[in-house]
Design an enzyme around this catalytic site. Structure first.
Site, PDB file in Angstrom:
ATOM      1  N   CYS A 147       7.893  49.763  -3.079  1.00 38.85           N
ATOM      2  CA  CYS A 147       7.173  48.524  -3.870  1.00 38.85           C
ATOM      3  C   CYS A 147       7.647  48.778  -5.225  1.00 38.85           C
ATOM      4  CB  CYS A 147       5.500  49.022  -3.801  1.00 38.85           C
ATOM      5  SG  CYS A 147       4.818  47.909  -4.768  1.00 38.85           S
ATOM      6  N   GLU A 178       0.700  -1.439   0.074  1.00 41.39           N
ATOM      7  CA  GLU A 178      -0.048  -0.080  -0.106  1.00 41.39           C
ATOM      8  C   GLU A 178       0.910   1.299  -0.062  1.00 41.39           C
ATOM      9  OE1 GLU A 178      -2.094  -0.235   3.758  1.00 41.39           O
ATOM     10  OE2 GLU A 178      -3.177  -2.005   3.322  1.00 41.39           O
ATOM     11  N   TYR A 188      -6.451   2.498   6.787  1.00 37.41           N
ATOM     12  CA  TYR A 188      -5.735   1.188   6.334  1.00 37.41           C
ATOM     13  C   TYR A 188      -5.630   0.142   7.085  1.00 37.41           C
ATOM     14  CZ  TYR A 188      -2.414   3.728   9.272  1.00 37.41           C
ATOM     15  OH  TYR A 188      -1.879   4.161  10.398  1.00 37.41           O
ATOM     16  N   CYS A 223       3.291  46.375   1.026  1.00 40.27           N
ATOM     17  CA  CYS A 223       3.389  47.979   0.053  1.00 40.27           C
ATOM     18  C   CYS A 223       2.122  48.563   0.670  1.00 40.27           C
ATOM     19  CB  CYS A 223       3.054  47.526  -1.232  1.00 40.27           C
ATOM     20  SG  CYS A 223       2.494  49.006  -2.344  1.00 40.27           S
ATOM     21  N   ASP A 277       1.706  10.326   3.772  1.00 41.87           N
ATOM     22  CA  ASP A 277       2.561  10.985   4.829  1.00 41.87           C
ATOM     23  C   ASP A 277       1.486  12.089   5.605  1.00 41.87           C
ATOM     24  OD1 ASP A 277       4.663  11.856   6.198  1.00 41.87           O
ATOM     25  OD2 ASP A 277       5.421  13.163   4.319  1.00 41.87           O
ATOM     26  N   LYS A 310       2.209   4.755   1.514  1.00 41.33           N
ATOM     27  CA  LYS A 310       2.316   5.174   2.831  1.00 41.33           C
ATOM     28  C   LYS A 310       2.131   6.634   2.833  1.00 41.33           C
ATOM     29  CE  LYS A 310       5.765   4.806   6.747  1.00 41.33           C
ATOM     30  NZ  LYS A 310       5.346   6.258   7.234  1.00 41.33           N
ATOM     31  N   CYS A 321       4.604  49.850  -7.541  1.00 36.94           N
ATOM     32  CA  CYS A 321       4.037  51.382  -7.493  1.00 36.94           C
ATOM     33  C   CYS A 321       4.790  52.287  -6.816  1.00 36.94           C
ATOM     34  CB  CYS A 321       2.517  51.367  -6.892  1.00 36.94           C
ATOM     35  SG  CYS A 321       2.578  50.873  -5.075  1.00 36.94           S
ATOM     36  N   CYS A 333      -2.319  50.084  -5.805  1.00 34.78           N
ATOM     37  CA  CYS A 333      -0.772  49.547  -6.211  1.00 34.78           C
ATOM     38  C   CYS A 333      -1.453  48.703  -7.258  1.00 34.78           C
ATOM     39  CB  CYS A 333      -0.276  48.686  -5.137  1.00 34.78           C
ATOM     40  SG  CYS A 333       1.149  47.649  -5.771  1.00 34.78           S
ATOM     41  N   LYS A 350      11.059   3.164   2.595  1.00 32.52           N
ATOM     42  CA  LYS A 350      11.013   4.747   2.818  1.00 32.52           C
ATOM     43  C   LYS A 350      11.618   4.979   1.532  1.00 32.52           C
ATOM     44  CE  LYS A 350      10.034   7.231   5.858  1.00 32.52           C
ATOM     45  NZ  LYS A 350      10.005   6.981   7.441  1.00 32.52           N
TER      46      LYS A 350
HETATM   47  S1  IVH Z   1       0.282   0.162   8.743  1.00 31.95           S
HETATM   48  C1  IVH Z   1       1.042  -1.523  13.293  1.00 31.95           C
HETATM   49  N1  IVH Z   1      -0.479   1.261   6.701  1.00 31.95           N
HETATM   50  O1  IVH Z   1       2.834   4.999   8.907  1.00 31.95           O
HETATM   51  C2  IVH Z   1       1.561  -0.394  12.207  1.00 31.95           C
HETATM   52  N2  IVH Z   1       0.756   2.667   8.388  1.00 31.95           N
HETATM   53  O2  IVH Z   1       5.607   4.677  10.350  1.00 31.95           O
HETATM   54  C3  IVH Z   1       0.441  -0.279  11.199  1.00 31.95           C
HETATM   55  N3  IVH Z   1       1.038   4.988   7.498  1.00 31.95           N
HETATM   56  O3  IVH Z   1       1.964   5.160  12.184  1.00 31.95           O
HETATM   57  C4  IVH Z   1       0.788   0.901  10.242  1.00 31.95           C
HETATM   58  N4  IVH Z   1       0.239   5.003   5.502  1.00 31.95           N
HETATM   59  O4  IVH Z   1       0.795   6.589  10.593  1.00 31.95           O
HETATM   60  C5  IVH Z   1       0.077   1.585   7.775  1.00 31.95           C
HETATM   61  N5  IVH Z   1      -0.883   2.313   4.316  1.00 31.95           N
HETATM   62  C6  IVH Z   1      -0.648   2.397   5.721  1.00 31.95           C
HETATM   63  C7  IVH Z   1       0.020   3.538   6.247  1.00 31.95           C
HETATM   64  C8  IVH Z   1       0.431   3.821   7.479  1.00 31.95           C
HETATM   65  C9  IVH Z   1       0.774   5.813   6.403  1.00 31.95           C
HETATM   66  C10 IVH Z   1       1.666   5.639   8.647  1.00 31.95           C
HETATM   67  C11 IVH Z   1       1.081   5.279  10.120  1.00 31.95           C
HETATM   68  C12 IVH Z   1       1.976   4.739  10.916  1.00 31.95           C
HETATM   69  C13 IVH Z   1       3.405   5.037  10.388  1.00 31.95           C
HETATM   70  C14 IVH Z   1       4.401   3.961  10.551  1.00 31.95           C
END
Ligand code: IVH
Length: 674
Positions: A411, A116, A226, A429, A120, A118, A414, A434, A317
């Site tokens: 400015c 999946e 998730y 300004c 942010d 991740k 103007c 302006c 990552k």
């Molecule tokens: S699973 C038991 N799935 O990443 C841990 N985490 O570094 C289950 N995060 O604290 C986490 N997308 O905030 C999972 N598809 C995803 C995610 C995800 C973002 C974040 C989440 C977690 C952090 C871990």
């Protein structure tokens, strides 16, 4: 409770279900089936009914997404199942190592992975009791988080009620801010001289940890769910794999990310990671990697956890994307509110999916802190994957020929004086007329959340002002096709379309106009609140500070800014000109179905005590049905509604031979609006 009340309850229920269904279409499925105006109408109807019947308000009503007063602080929540974090891998070798451990622990059993995105953002837990959203919390230290229920309720992709019955369900997900909203939020903050967020994650976290849910509501956050934390379902079977679990969550109305893949081995999982590493710039939200999870829940339990993270999952990552280049120049531009923003002109360099030749420097303090000089070699990155910024100066590469930059005293557009207010990082300004401010103001006026004039983007606005065709936004409404045809890049069709789009904007609802005027601090949300409270622009412009400050969600900053705006004769003159051109200045009229109601044009007098309705409820209903309530009986009275002990008004009605209704007859008459 009387039949009238039961009807009202049913109407309220129907409106709530309808609104939440549209929230689902819009915010979860990203596929709305009605227009914004139709949605606003449903919401206004519900708000009105709840205002008249406050006892019928329930916590899962969509009106309660922003409700209540700011809190003093957050209370803590104990997570029933610990919210752990993930172990990180930065290379294929580390992923292969993870796979070896999984294979070893499963002793030869076949297994699959789900990969999946991740997201942010900020991890949250959502608890549903009897299908109703009852509590939301941050991760905190993993076992104790903060109760942020009120703030999470403002996120409309979080359903307040699940689509299927469940006794108890706690789910986990990531709240995030879309890249576009992050850019827009920082643009606004820069303009207001407020500190900027470094990336969408910080912006999401800052927005969720607000003590005032109204602030969160204005921040356009969203969620992807998730995973399942705790669940109690009677008569249902829980999913047996993670991928089934995701489908189940989706079926409950929760927002699940669609980019995920079932992989037969780690090789396939790594290939999927590569795809997104190269394509992440195309996503409307920021990801910082991918998550690889063992699919079978039985195998997940067999693998178990370490102290900090599950043994059945691993985060892959992305390395941070940075590039080196040279600052060729530092230039400044003037924004809508006069803020002077410095920008670095760079030697073009490829970074995270595009060629970058400019980087925002935000304000003079940042230039000084990082000691950025013209001619410097610098490291750049993209904040939130979108905004190029200077991370640091490579001071060892300095030759001595670099030039220190200072902000202009006048400015550049103007020539008016530039000043820095105490407590603000921005310089502004001071020129009232302006041209750069007017230009930016006009771009804002025509923009999507504001008057939404198709075809009137920054380039066309610049063309119109340069040609001297428009000096302020009211001039837009006198533009003709002939004038446009004389401009470059305009043809018959585009000229006709633009004139038509400008004319159509006159019918926009009031809140759009209020937002479009660009009153400092008054964002889209505040504009809606103000439009609803005042009903017309004139009343807003004449409102006093004390009245403004009592309106929920309107704080001292906005109130003060409205007063300042209204005090300025130029602004009043502008509003007058807009009104002369026929721009709508009033909130939407009552829904047609109601103003055309059964009592249209009729005058009623209420007398005596009614059994079902309170006096002001009855009055509201008369008005909703298109009628008017008068306090005295005359020949002009159409009906007298008489309850217990009606008194002299009743006698007068009999004397004048007017139709007298009892409560039940009255309710029957106004049935269409119940
Ligand atoms: S699973 C038991 N799935 O990443 C841990 N985490 O570094 C289950 N995060 O604290 C986490 N997308 O905030 C999972 N598809 C995803 C995610 C995800 C973002 C974040 C989440 C977690 C952090 C871990």
């Amino acid at each position: 409770m009387g039949g009238g009340h039961e009807k009202i309850r049913q109407t309220i229920d129907r409106l709530r279900r309808e609104i939440e269904q549209h929230n689902y279409y819009y915010y979860v499925l990203d596929a709305p089936t009605i227009t914004d105006a139709q949605y606003d109408r449903l919401m206004a109807d519900l708000q009105q009914l709840e205002k008249e019947n406050p006892l019928l308000i329930t916590p899962d009503s969509p009106t309660q997404r922003v409700g209540g007063k700011p809190r003093e602080g957050f209370t803590t929540v104990q997570h029933p199942v610990a919210m752990l974090s993930l172990a990180n891998a930065f290379s294929d070798a580390e992923l292969a190592e993870f796979d070896r451990r999984v294979r070893g622990s499963l002793g030869g059993e076949p297994y699959q992975y789900v990969v999946e995105l991740k997201i942010d953002g900020l991890a949250v837990s959502l608890t549903y009791q009897d299908s109703i959203f009852v509590r939301g919390a941050t991760r905190g230290d993993g076992s104790t988080g903060e109760d942020i229920t009120a703030n999470l309720k403002t996120i409309r992709s979080i359903p307040l009620r699940l689509h299927q019955p469940v006794d108890l369900l706690e789910v986990r997900g990531e709240v995030y801010m879309p890249k576009e909203s992050f850019v827009e939020l920082n643009r606004r903050r820069e303009e207001m001289g407020e500190p900027l967020f470094a990336n969408p994650r910080n912006a999401a976290a800052g927005s969720l940890r607000q003590l005032d849910p109204a602030v969160t509501a204005g921040r356009n956050l969203s969620i992807f769910v998730y995973g399942i934390g705790a669940a109690e379902l009677s008569g249902h079977q829980l999913p047996t794999s993670h991928s089934e679990g995701l489908k189940w969550l989706e079926g409950l109305g929760l927002r699940v990310n669609s980019h995920c893949q079932l992989c037969r081995d780690i090789g396939e999982a790594i290939s999927y990671c590569r795809i997104w590493q190269n394509k992440k710039a195309d996503l409307p939200y920021q990801i910082d990697g991918l998550v690889i999870k063992v699919n079978s829940l039985a195998q997940q339990s067999a693998l178990g956890f370490t102290m900090k993270s599950p043994r059945w999952a691993m985060a892959f990552k992305f390395p941070p994307e940075q590039a080196q280049t040279t600052v060729r120049d530092i230039i400044v531009s003037v924004g809508r509110t006069g803020v002077i923003t410095p920008t670095a002109v760079l030697d073009p360099v490829f970074l995270a999916g595009s060629t970058v030749s400019r980087a925002t420097l935000h304000n003079e303090d940042i230039i000084r802190e990082k000691d950025i000089r013209i001619g410097d070699r610098v490291v750049i990155h993209k904040a939130g994957d979108v905004i190029p910024e200077v991370v640091e100066v490579l001071k060892d590469s300095r030759t001595g020929g670099e030039k220190v930059f200072s902000m202009p005293a006048a400015c550049p557009a103007c020539g008016a004086e530039v000043v820095r207010a105490t407590g603000e990082a921005a310089r502004r300004c001071t020129g009232a007329a302006c041209p750069a401010q007017l230009l930016e103001g006009m771009i804002h006026f025509a923009s999507r959340g504001a008057m939404d004039i198709a075809g009137l983007g920054p380039a066309v606005v610049a063309q119109l002002t340069e040609a001297g065709l428009v000096r302020d936004v009211s001039d837009l409404y006198s533009l003709t096709e002939e004038q446009l045809l004389r401009l470059e890049r305009f043809g018959d069709k585009s000229a006709e379309n633009l004139v038509r789009a400008i004319a159509a904007s006159k019918e926009n609802p009031l809140h759009r106009l209020i937002f479009a005027l660009g009153i400092r601090h008054a964002g889209e949300r505040a504009a809606r609140v103000l439009a609803e409270h005042f009903g017309d622009l004139d009343r807003l412009m004449n409102a006093g500070y004390d009245e403004l400050i009592t309106i929920p969600e309107i704080g001292p900053k906005i109130a003060e800014s409205i007063i300042n705006f209204a005090r300025e004769p130029q602004n009043r003159a502008l509003i007058e000109r807009l009104a002369e051109y026929g721009v709508n200045m009033t909130a939407e009229a009552a829904p047609a179905s109601l103003s055309d109601g059964p009592l249209k044009g009729k005058t009623l007098v209420l007398t005596g005590t009614l059994a079902v309705l309170k006096r002001d409820e009855a009055k509201e209903l008369v008005e909703q049905a298109g009628g008017k309530v008068s306090s005295s009986v005359s020949k002009k009275t159409d009906y007298v509604v008489a309850g217990e002990n009606p008194g002299s008004k009743y006698e007068k009605a009999v004397k004048l031979n007017l139709p007298v209704l009892d409560e039940q007859e009255f309710l029957a008459l106004i049935k269409p609006v119940l």
